[in-house]
Design an enzyme around this catalytic site. Structure first.
Site, PDB file in Angstrom:
ATOM      1  N   TRP A  39      51.352  35.755  45.599  1.00 52.96           N
ATOM      2  CA  TRP A  39      50.420  36.900  45.536  1.00 52.96           C
ATOM      3  C   TRP A  39      49.735  37.213  46.879  1.00 52.96           C
ATOM      4  CZ3 TRP A  39      48.378  40.475  42.087  1.00 52.96           C
ATOM      5  CH2 TRP A  39      47.160  41.054  42.459  1.00 52.96           C
ATOM      6  N   ASN A  41      46.608  40.235  48.341  1.00 56.27           N
ATOM      7  CA  ASN A  41      45.883  41.504  48.253  1.00 56.27           C
ATOM      8  C   ASN A  41      45.356  41.887  49.628  1.00 56.27           C
ATOM      9  OD1 ASN A  41      44.179  39.360  46.615  1.00 56.27           O
ATOM     10  ND2 ASN A  41      42.608  40.763  47.286  1.00 56.27           N
ATOM     11  N   ASP A  42      44.085  42.149  49.792  1.00 49.44           N
ATOM     12  CA  ASP A  42      43.562  42.818  50.986  1.00 49.44           C
ATOM     13  C   ASP A  42      44.057  42.293  52.341  1.00 49.44           C
ATOM     14  OD1 ASP A  42      41.980  43.312  48.787  1.00 49.44           O
ATOM     15  OD2 ASP A  42      40.126  42.629  49.706  1.00 49.44           O
ATOM     16  N   GLN A  58      44.554  38.284  51.925  1.00 49.90           N
ATOM     17  CA  GLN A  58      44.162  37.537  50.736  1.00 49.90           C
ATOM     18  C   GLN A  58      45.446  37.042  50.072  1.00 49.90           C
ATOM     19  OE1 GLN A  58      40.499  37.412  49.034  1.00 49.90           O
ATOM     20  NE2 GLN A  58      40.804  36.864  51.171  1.00 49.90           N
ATOM     21  N   PHE A 101      37.274  34.624  50.370  1.00 48.14           N
ATOM     22  CA  PHE A 101      37.463  36.044  50.092  1.00 48.14           C
ATOM     23  C   PHE A 101      37.582  36.831  51.404  1.00 48.14           C
ATOM     24  CE2 PHE A 101      35.965  36.974  45.449  1.00 48.14           C
ATOM     25  CZ  PHE A 101      36.886  36.051  44.979  1.00 48.14           C
ATOM     26  N   SER A 102      37.688  38.149  51.252  1.00 47.06           N
ATOM     27  CA  SER A 102      38.029  38.995  52.397  1.00 47.06           C
ATOM     28  C   SER A 102      37.020  38.931  53.533  1.00 47.06           C
ATOM     29  CB  SER A 102      38.165  40.448  51.938  1.00 47.06           C
ATOM     30  OG  SER A 102      39.396  40.591  51.285  1.00 47.06           O
ATOM     31  N   ASP A 169      32.893  40.501  51.939  1.00 47.95           N
ATOM     32  CA  ASP A 169      33.829  41.217  52.810  1.00 47.95           C
ATOM     33  C   ASP A 169      33.199  41.641  54.144  1.00 47.95           C
ATOM     34  OD1 ASP A 169      35.260  40.987  50.431  1.00 47.95           O
ATOM     35  OD2 ASP A 169      34.981  43.083  49.858  1.00 47.95           O
ATOM     36  N   GLU A 223      33.528  47.720  48.131  1.00 44.25           N
ATOM     37  CA  GLU A 223      34.198  46.546  48.674  1.00 44.25           C
ATOM     38  C   GLU A 223      34.729  46.875  50.071  1.00 44.25           C
ATOM     39  OE1 GLU A 223      35.791  43.959  45.052  1.00 44.25           O
ATOM     40  OE2 GLU A 223      37.077  45.695  45.382  1.00 44.25           O
TER      41      GLU A 223
HETATM   42  C1  FRU Z   1      39.016  43.743  47.233  1.00 42.65           C
HETATM   43  C2  FRU Z   1      38.444  42.397  46.831  1.00 42.65           C
HETATM   44  C3  FRU Z   1      37.345  41.967  47.783  1.00 42.65           C
HETATM   45  C4  FRU Z   1      37.365  40.475  47.654  1.00 42.65           C
HETATM   46  C5  FRU Z   1      38.833  40.182  47.491  1.00 42.65           C
HETATM   47  C6  FRU Z   1      39.129  39.016  46.615  1.00 42.65           C
HETATM   48  O1  FRU Z   1      40.290  43.985  46.777  1.00 42.65           O
HETATM   49  O2  FRU Z   1      38.003  42.428  45.493  1.00 42.65           O
HETATM   50  O3  FRU Z   1      36.100  42.550  47.517  1.00 42.65           O
HETATM   51  O4  FRU Z   1      36.829  39.841  48.780  1.00 42.65           O
HETATM   52  O5  FRU Z   1      39.410  41.356  46.945  1.00 42.65           O
HETATM   53  O6  FRU Z   1      40.482  38.694  46.643  1.00 42.65           O
END
Ligand code: FRU
Length: 505
Positions: A39, A41-42, A58, A101-102, A169, A223
């Site tokens: 996986w 994400n950001d 992430q 986290f981010s 973030d 975010e």
């Molecule tokens: C945005 C978010 C951030 C957080 C991260 C967690 O997509 O929700 O706010 O830090 O993803 O994975």
């Protein structure tokens, strides 16, 4: 700190073990960044350090689902060829035990610092039972990171109308001798806002003010804020969660957009104009920018959306990044263009057509594929509706439609018949110029990015067609003209080896 090294080693080994199998999946991006497995994400920590672009993300290195967040890592010299590096951050300390986290990155005294949110769950309810603090990790080589002993560098939220738990973030930058960061937050009654902090040494931070906050339909949480200076203005980019749909806009679960204004560095207030989207497609979230040695503002976003179906999860991966896009301000709006370096991905001879009349439907010799760039200028001529279908497979009934409606003045991206999983349409308001529409379209194995009229608008989406769905067809209801078309195949440019991996096994 040993704990962190071990956690990083374990995570990197987990990826290493499965990456070859993952890479056989036919939806794997060829020139968009994705993790070798599992996986993402950001985008995080996007930075230019020692002559190279570093991009972190992430990452959950143990499954294709979101889980305790790590930071994955790639680097590039040219924003197109990316090399995988070992996992950079892993949860290991009390203050980040449930996730790193981010956050962002900045160079200081020749070292690369990552500023991120340490996340912990304090109960079962994921909306209320959490604590978030801001932390630093540092590296001498841009590969191996150590968390600072004095973490967290920003602890409890300041007093005021500031939600004490949802505070995350950090995006850091330097101005003169001082460091600043913006942090995503919400008010106590659930309105998105951004906090501004200041520091003289990156280690000790003071809260300056709420730089901006939502009024009206602006979501319950902002975010991933990013604040930067571009073409004489201060731009705040953020990702509001929970904006209500308004006609054809804001149909995704969460949005990403920007406001333009002037930040008063003394009061910490941003005086700004109205919110605008950065992308009108389905899959674009949490964008982050950096500035490079040529002074260019480069943006990358997560090319997916929370709670979307992700058919690639079945193949042990999930999520990818958009192409890097250069930002400019034109007539008070941001325009986004693919970085010029992206042209170096073109690996075949150019297929060119000029002045092709479309009357009904048309297929052009050599114009097909699942990993390509198309640059096409249409003239609407005698038509009220025209466009093209990509990733077409007649037998399977698969197609992804990009259609312009002259009267409505909208470009539509339709993925109702696109393949596995996804559906829906998205619309971008677009005006023709002298009856002409210019599209630059990037197709990768499971994505499409449509840059409209020189980057005035962009539409980005994931697609999951069958492997044989490679057709491209042009169509119109009357007659339209393809004034000029160019097509290039694009090469694979995402590295597969975990190199420089002192932590790799
Ligand atoms: C945005 C978010 C951030 C957080 C991260 C967690 O997509 O929700 O706010 O830090 O993803 O994975």
């Amino acid at each position: 700190m040993i704990r962190h090294e071990e956690a990083v080693k374990k995570a990197t080994a987990s990826i290493h073990q499965i990456k070859e199998e993952v890479d056989t999946n036919h939806w794997r991006p060829q020139y968009h960044v994705a993790a070798p497995a599992y996986w993402i994400n950001d985008p995080n920590g996007f930075s230019f350090y020692n002559g190279e672009y570093h991009l972190f993300y992430q990452h959950h290195p143990y499954s294709a689902l979101w889980g305790p967040m790590h930071w994955g890592h790639v680097k590039s010299k040219d924003l197109t060829t990316w090399e995988h590096l070992p996992v950079a951050l892993a949860p290991s300390e009390e203050y980040d035990k449930d996730g790193c986290f981010s956050g962002s990155a900045i160079e200081k005294d020749g070292k690369l610092y990552l500023m991120y949110t340490g996340h912990i769950w304090t109960g079962e309810n994921h909306d209320t039972d959490l604590e978030q603090v801001q932390c630093l990790a540092v590296s001498d080589d841009g590969v191996n990171f150590k968390k600072l002993a004095n973490n967290p560098v920003i602890g409890a939220a300041p007093d005021g109308d500031i939600h004490p738990n949802h505070i995350r973030d950090p995006k850091v930058w330097k101005r003169g001798d001082e460091y600043y960061c913006v942090i995503g937050n919400r008010t106590k009654d659930e309105s998105g806002q951004v906090l501004l902090y200041r520091s003289s040494n990156l280690l000790e931070w003071e809260f300056v003010n709420v730089a901006a906050k939502g009024e009206g339909n602006f979501g319950f949480m902002w975010e991933c804020p990013d604040l930067f200076y571009l073409d004489g203005c201060d731009v705040l980019v953020m990702s509001p969660q929970g904006m209500e749909p308004a006609n054809d806009l804001y149909l995704n679960l969460h949005q990403s957009g920007y406001v333009i204004g002037q930040l008063d560095y003394e009061t910490g207030k941003l005086d700004h104009g109205s919110f605008k989207l950065l992308d009108y497609g389905f899959d674009f979230y949490a964008p982050q920018t950096t500035i490079d040695n040529q002074g260019r503002r480069v943006m990358i976003a997560w090319m997916a959306m929370w709670e979307s179906e992700m058919p690639e999860q079945e193949f042990n991966w999930a999520g990818a990044m958009t192409l890097p896009r250069q930002l400019f301000i034109q007539d008070g709006k941001i325009i986004c263009k693919p970085m010029p370096e992206v042209e170096s991905l073109r690996n075949e001879k150019t297929v060119v057509f000029e002045n092709v009349l479309i009357d009904g439907e048309k297929i052009l010799d050599g114009v097909s594929g699942d990993c390509l760039e198309l640059d096409v200028t249409f003239n609407a001529k005698e038509s009220s509706m025209f466009g093209l279908k990509v990733r077409v497979n007649k037998e399977q009934g698969e197609e992804t439609v990009v259609q312009y409606d002259v009267e409505e003045g909208f470009l539509t991206l339709d993925r109702n018949k696109t393949g596995k999983g996804l559906d829906g349409i998205r619309k971008a308001p677009v005006e023709l110029k002298n009856h002409e529409l210019h599209l630059r379209i990037f197709i990768d194995k499971s994505s499409i990015e449509v840059f409209i009229n020189g980057g005035e608008k962009v539409m980005t989406s994931r697609l999951y067609p069958g492997q044989a769905s490679t057709g491209i067809e042009f169509f119109t209801d009357g007659t339209a003209l393809i004034k000029k078309l160019k097509k290039w195949g694009l090469r694979k440019s995402i590295g597969e080896e975990l190199v420089h991996s002192s932590a790799a096994v």
